[in-house]
Design an enzyme around this catalytic site. Structure first.
Site, PDB file in Angstrom:
ATOM      1  N   PRO A   1       0.687  -0.793  -0.182  1.00 52.01           N
ATOM      2  CA  PRO A   1       0.210   0.056  -0.265  1.00 52.01           C
ATOM      3  C   PRO A   1       0.673   1.630   0.042  1.00 52.01           C
ATOM      4  CG  PRO A   1      -0.485  -1.725   1.724  1.00 52.01           C
ATOM      5  CD  PRO A   1       0.441  -2.010   1.345  1.00 52.01           C
ATOM      6  N   GLU A   2       0.239   2.836  -0.907  1.00 49.20           N
ATOM      7  CA  GLU A   2       0.949   3.450  -0.892  1.00 49.20           C
ATOM      8  C   GLU A   2       0.719   4.418   0.256  1.00 49.20           C
ATOM      9  OE1 GLU A   2       1.527   4.911  -4.573  1.00 49.20           O
ATOM     10  OE2 GLU A   2       1.654   3.103  -5.083  1.00 49.20           O
TER      11      GLU A   2
END
Length: 287
Positions: free
Chosen positions: A2-3
Site C-alpha cells: 500500500p501507498e
C-alpha cells in the site's frame, strides 16, 4: 503497495477502535522454520523478545501516518512502535468472544498473521503479511528520521529541493528520503496529470512545473484517500473494506490501452526498477 492513501485509510479506520485503549496482551505468531523464523526473520526490529512484553498494560495514545508507516504512540512506553505494511501487509480490527483466555487466539486468524494486540474492550488488532516484506519496529519516535517531505503538506520549495540531479523524476518521487509516501500508482498518476515524462531529469524541473506537479499530487492523493485507496489485489482498511480508487486510474495498470485524453496507446516501460505507464503525447520527453 500500500501507498500513502491506503496507509492513511488504514490509520483513519483504525484510530476510532484503538485510541485510548489499553493493551492487555500481545501475541507473536511463530510459523516455524521456513516461514517467519527463516529468511524474513527481520519482521520484528529489534527482536520481539526485547519489546513485546513492554506492550502489556501500555495505552495507545495515538495512531498516525508518517510516509507509508503506521505509528503507534504509547504510554507509559517511551516511544511506541510503527508498522510498515510492505507489499501485502494488512491491519484489521476484530472482536473476540468475551472472557476468552489470552493463551489462545480469540478471533479467527488470517493466514500469515504475525502480531496480535489484545485490547481491554475485547477488540483485537491483527497484523498479517503473506510475503513478509513489511516489518514492525519498536521505535515510534524515530519513525520520521529517514523520511522526506509529506506530499499532502509540502510546499513548492520542498519539492524543488528534492528535484536535484539527473535521476529520472519518477525515481526521485519514489525515493522515500526525498518525498515520503508516494509509490508506483500515485507517481504515475501525478506525472500524467502534470504532463511530465517519467524519465525527465529531476534537476530540470522548472518552478512552474513543480507548482503544477505538486497541485496534482495533492489532488490525486486526497481523492484516493476519500475513496479508501486503491485495491489492486488484497488491500483492505482496518474495517476490512476495499478501496475503490482503482476505477479512477488514468494510466497505472493500463499499458496498451488508449489514453483517456488523446486516445494514443499508453506506453509501458520499466523505470527505476518499477513498471511505469505513461502517454508519449500528453507527457512528451524533454528535448
Amino acid at each position: 503497495m500500500p501507498e500513502l492513501p491506503e496507509v492513511e485509510s488504514v490509520v483513519r479506520t483504525l484510530l476510532p477502535h484503538v485510541e485510548g485503549r489499553r493493551v492487555i496482551g500481545a501475541r507473536w505468531i511463530d510459523f516455524g522454520p521456513g516461514d517467519l523464523t527463516a529468511g524474513r526473520s527481520g519482521v520484528f526490529k529489534p527482536a520481539r523478545g526485547e519489546w513485546l512484553s513492554q506492550l502489556t498494560a501500555a495505552t495507545i495514545v495515538r495512531v498516525r501516518r508518517r510516509g507509508k508507516r503506521i505509528v503507534f504512540e504509547m504510554t507509559p512506553a517511551k516511544s511506541g512502535f510503527y508498522i510498515h505494511l510492505g507489499m501485502t501487509g494488512r491491519i484489521e480490527v476484530l472482536t473476540s468472544p468475551p472472557d476468552s483466555p489470552l493463551s489462545r487466539p480469540h478471533a479467527p486468524l488470517r493466514p500469515h498473521t504475525h502480531l496480535i494486540l489484545y485490547l481491554n474492550d475485547g477488540r483485537e488488532v491483527h497484523y498479517s503479511d503473506p510475503r513478509r516484506f513489511g516489518h514492525v519496529v519498536w521505535d515510534g519516535a524515530g519513525a520520521a528520521v529517514d523520511l522526506g517531505a509529506e506530499p499532502l503538506t509540502m510546499r513548492r520549495a520542498a519539492l524543488l529541493k528534492a528535484m536535484v540531479g539527473q535521476r529520472a523524476i519518477k525515481a526521485v518521487l519514489l525515493d522515500q528520503t526525498r518525498v515520503a509516501g508516494l509509490g508506483n500508482i500515485y507517481v504515475d498518476e501525478s506525472l500524467f496529470a502534470a504532463g511530465i515524462h517519467p524519465l525527465s531529469p529531476a534537476g530540470q524541473v522548472t518552478p512552474e512545473q513543480a507548482t503544477e506537479l505538486m497541485r496534482h499530487i495533492k489532488r490525486i492523493l486526497r481523492r484516493a484517500i476519500k475513496a479508501g485507496g486503491s485495491t489492486l489485489r488484497d488491500y483492505v482498511d482496518a474495517n476490512g473494506r476495499l478501496g475503490s480508487y482503482k476505477s479512477k486510474h488514468k494510466v497505472y495498470g493500463r499499458a496498451g490501452q488508449p489514453c483517456t485524453v488523446c486516445r494514443r496507446k499508453l506506453v509501458g516501460a520499466v523505470i527505476a526498477g518499477r513498471t511505469t505507464v505513461f502517454c508519449s503525447r500528453c507527457q512528451p520527453p524533454e528535448t
